[in-house]
Design an enzyme around this catalytic site. Structure first.
Site, PDB file in Angstrom:
ATOM      1  CE1 TYR A  84      -4.095   1.949   0.437  1.00 23.17           C
ATOM      2  CE2 TYR A  84      -2.566   3.420   1.569  1.00 23.17           C
ATOM      3  CZ  TYR A  84      -3.786   3.200   0.956  1.00 23.17           C
ATOM      4  OH  TYR A  84      -4.687   4.221   0.856  1.00 23.17           O
ATOM      5  CG  PHE A 136      -7.429  17.971 -24.369  1.00 15.78           C
ATOM      6  CD1 PHE A 136      -7.572  17.503 -25.664  1.00 15.78           C
ATOM      7  CD2 PHE A 136      -7.677  17.099 -23.319  1.00 15.78           C
ATOM      8  CE1 PHE A 136      -7.937  16.182 -25.912  1.00 15.78           C
ATOM      9  CE2 PHE A 136      -8.036  15.778 -23.565  1.00 15.78           C
ATOM     10  CZ  PHE A 136      -8.167  15.321 -24.860  1.00 15.78           C
ATOM     11  CB  THR A 137     -12.263  17.475 -24.057  1.00 12.76           C
ATOM     12  OG1 THR A 137     -11.289  16.420 -24.025  1.00 12.76           O
ATOM     13  CG2 THR A 137     -12.642  17.759 -25.509  1.00 12.76           C
ATOM     14  CG  ASP A 227      -1.454  18.070 -21.419  1.00 13.24           C
ATOM     15  OD1 ASP A 227      -0.801  17.009 -21.380  1.00 13.24           O
ATOM     16  OD2 ASP A 227      -2.678  18.100 -21.652  1.00 13.24           O
ATOM     17  CE  LYS A 270      -3.943  10.609 -24.295  1.00 16.70           C
ATOM     18  NZ  LYS A 270      -4.740  10.565 -23.058  1.00 16.70           N
ATOM     19  NE  ARG A 394     -11.753  15.232 -29.941  1.00 22.03           N
ATOM     20  CZ  ARG A 394     -11.655  14.872 -28.657  1.00 22.03           C
ATOM     21  NH1 ARG A 394     -10.489  14.591 -28.109  1.00 22.03           N
ATOM     22  NH2 ARG A 394     -12.728  14.801 -27.908  1.00 22.03           N
ATOM     23  CG  PHE A 461     -16.559  14.432 -26.658  1.00 23.36           C
ATOM     24  CD1 PHE A 461     -16.366  15.521 -25.837  1.00 23.36           C
ATOM     25  CD2 PHE A 461     -15.666  13.379 -26.586  1.00 23.36           C
ATOM     26  CE1 PHE A 461     -15.297  15.551 -24.944  1.00 23.36           C
ATOM     27  CE2 PHE A 461     -14.595  13.404 -25.703  1.00 23.36           C
ATOM     28  CZ  PHE A 461     -14.419  14.499 -24.876  1.00 23.36           C
TER      29      PHE A 461
HETATM   30  O1  PLI Z   1      -7.248  10.409 -20.861  1.00 21.81           O
HETATM   31  P1  PLI Z   1      -6.458  10.889 -19.677  1.00 21.81           P
HETATM   32  O2  PLI Z   1      -7.289  11.229 -18.517  1.00 21.81           O
HETATM   33  O3  PLI Z   1      -5.340   9.978 -19.329  1.00 21.81           O
HETATM   34  O4  PLI Z   1      -5.724  12.236 -20.142  1.00 21.81           O
HETATM   35  C1  PLI Z   1      -6.377  13.414 -20.437  1.00 21.81           C
HETATM   36  C2  PLI Z   1      -5.630  14.171 -21.491  1.00 21.81           C
HETATM   37  C3  PLI Z   1      -4.935  15.280 -21.162  1.00 21.81           C
HETATM   38  N1  PLI Z   1      -4.272  15.996 -22.096  1.00 21.81           N
HETATM   39  C4  PLI Z   1      -4.245  15.637 -23.395  1.00 21.81           C
HETATM   40  C5  PLI Z   1      -3.510  16.475 -24.367  1.00 21.81           C
HETATM   41  C6  PLI Z   1      -4.925  14.515 -23.793  1.00 21.81           C
HETATM   42  O5  PLI Z   1      -4.897  14.169 -25.073  1.00 21.81           O
HETATM   43  C7  PLI Z   1      -5.665  13.747 -22.835  1.00 21.81           C
HETATM   44  C8  PLI Z   1      -6.441  12.643 -23.207  1.00 21.81           C
HETATM   45  N2  PLI Z   1      -6.655  12.355 -24.465  1.00 21.81           N
HETATM   46  C9  PLI Z   1      -7.389  11.408 -24.997  1.00 21.81           C
HETATM   47  C10 PLI Z   1      -8.197  10.464 -24.213  1.00 21.81           C
HETATM   48  C11 PLI Z   1      -7.382  11.336 -26.432  1.00 21.81           C
HETATM   49  O6  PLI Z   1      -8.056  10.469 -27.003  1.00 21.81           O
HETATM   50  O7  PLI Z   1      -6.689  12.169 -27.043  1.00 21.81           O
END
Ligand code: PLI
Length: 469
Positions: A84, A136-137, A227, A270, A394, A461
């Site tokens: 933990y 960004f969303t 970011d 990513k 998008r 979306f």
């Molecule tokens: O999907 P998360 O919660 O791990 O991350 C959010 C996120 C933050 N910043 C940026 C630039 C992103 O692209 C992002 C998530 N993007 C997704 C899910 C995408 O499909 O691009």
């Protein structure tokens, strides 16, 4: 050598290249009929997020959490220390973030939005204005939920899909300074800088821009927070496009880039080649203490942040692989391969080709469909029906409604993102995808657009349902 032979000699400037890996395990996919897919997309409310994965042939919805891990990462899973508190995998992760990104203090989170939540709660107070290089969303919703509002200060060219400016992610420093002067420094909690701007089409920020941004912000005492989700792709573009970086390693470029910022949040799903994970990194001890305290409320103890030890180990190892020059060249190279095909066939796409995806320009694809009939959403549905290829809107649906007026926001960019997971698909998958999109392009006159029939309150979306007009 005879003349005939020399005529046949291949043009060596067109040398092929291949990915620096080979496939060890495969996951079967399923081809379906057009009729079947037409029924599935209707059931899914013409929203590709609501399709079942098993009904998708080539899944280009996102590059987030969809990458293939290496044998080195999979081996790391077996070394998960699931204590933990104080898991050794956390310390490995922390050391690699410090080594490759250069930040001092690290808080793990379950994914990027967990870190966005923390950073927004810590820095933003009610009435604040957060400038950034395009929204960004998930980033914006956390800024709004913390009481702030987002203000776009990206260069104008970022909103023009046909502009070929090499660094369309750059901040317009004039716009930023006007904003700081206009609302007052006290209402600017930080600048929200994204590397390879997702909503602009995967467009990078130049080193010169981030250096000048830092100098400007230092003058006002405003922190710059990054970011870093796709910062390695950004570093690769700097290597390829910016003078003085051609002979530098991507890893060194990444470190320099991050050095101009005060901290960073990350969706490791990513660049870092993992299926889950994220972090927040800060150089300010006091802000870090707040984050370390808040993370236990929302995510988990500060040495796991909502992750299993094994996930942190995979992330630590993924970071090491992600900065390899051969890896990143092949990764972006595959995106360029797909984009190049579409360009050759005159399909309208965002230029320059992005780092993680090819973005189709739905306004030029479907000039007859008005934006409030969701041209990009329509296009994503058509591409799925054509060949079982899943992509993502998008455009106006992603942009959501203005929280004050309740009206649709009308973004200049109305795009379909064709995102490529890392190390997952082959060149043949890219060929099938390109051919499917080309086919939809030739039948473009038949598309009529969609209307909303269900709309959730946040990030609509993801779960909205639509039907044909
Ligand atoms: O999907 P998360 O919660 O791990 O991350 C959010 C996120 C933050 N910043 C940026 C630039 C992103 O692209 C992002 C998530 N993007 C997704 C899910 C995408 O499909 O691009």
């Amino acid at each position: 050598m005879t003349t005939e032979n020399s005529l046949r000699k291949r043009d060596s400037s067109k040398k092929s290249w291949a990915e620096p890996w080979k496939v060890k395990m495969v996951e079967p996919t399923r081809w379906t009929t057009r009729q079947y897919r037409a029924e599935r997309i209707q059931e899914a409310g013409f929203n590709t997020f609501l399709l079942k994965s098993e009904d998708v042939y080539i899944d280009l919805l996102t590059d987030s959490g969809t990458s293939a891990m290496s044998d080195y990462q999979w081996a790391g899973l077996m070394l998960g220390d699931e204590a933990y508190a104080g898991s050794r995998n956390f310390y490995h992760l922390e050391a690699n973030i410090q080594k490759f990104y250069g930040y001092k203090y690290i808080v793990p989170t379950h994914q990027g939005r967990g870190a966005e939540h923390l950073v927004s709660q810590i820095y933003i107070k009610k009435g604040d204005v957060v400038p950034g290089n395009m929204y960004f969303t998930t980033t914006r919703i956390h800024q709004e939920l913390a009481g702030g509002s987002f203000e776009d200060v990206i260069v104008d060219e970022a909103h023009d899909p046909q502009s070929e400016r090499p660094f369309k992610g750059d901040v317009d420093l004039g716009k930023l300074e006007d904003l700081i002067k206009g609302v007052g420094r006290d209402r600017i909690p930080y600048v929200s800088l994204a590397a390879t701007v997702n909503m602009a089409g995967g467009q990078p920020v130049s080193m010169q821009n981030v250096r000048e941004l830092r100098a400007l912000c230092d003058g006002y005492g405003v922190p710059v927070l990054l970011d870093a989700t796709r910062a390695i792709e950004n570093a690769y573009f700097i290597q390829q496009r910016e003078e003085g970086y051609r002979d530098k390693k991507v890893a060194d470029i990444l470190l320099e880039f991050c050095s101009y910022t005060h901290g960073s949040w990350m969706s490791a799903k990513k660049d870092s080649l993992v299926n889950i994970g994220g972090w927040l990194a800060l150089n300010d001890w006091n802000k870090f203490e707040e984050a370390r305290n808040l993370v236990v409320v929302y995510e988990g103890l500060h040495t796991y942040g909502g992750l299993a030890g094994r996930d942190m180990e995979a992330m630590a190892r993924g970071i090491e692989e992600s900065v390899d020059d051969g890896h990143i060249r092949a990764r972006v190279g595959q995106v360029e391969y797909l984009g190049g095909k579409l360009l050759d066939w005159e399909v309208p796409i965002v230029l320059p080709i992005g780092g993680h995806a090819v973005f189709l320009d739905a306004k030029r694809f479907y000039p007859h469909i008005p934006q409030d009939r969701f041209p990009a959403q329509t296009l994503a549905a058509q591409i799925y029906i054509e060949a079982g290829v899943r992509t993502m809107e998008r455009g106006i649906l992603s942009a959501g409604r203005d929280p004050e007026t309740g009206r649709h926001r009308y973004p200049k960019l109305e795009l379909v993102r064709v995102a490529i997971p890392r190390r997952v698909y082959t060149q043949a998958h890219m060929d099938v995808t390109a051919e499917a999109i080309e086919e939809v392009f030739w039948n473009r006159d038949r598309a009529k657009g969609l209307k909303l029939v269900y709309e959730p309150k946040y990030l609509r979306f993801f779960q909205a349902r639509l039907e044909p007009v």
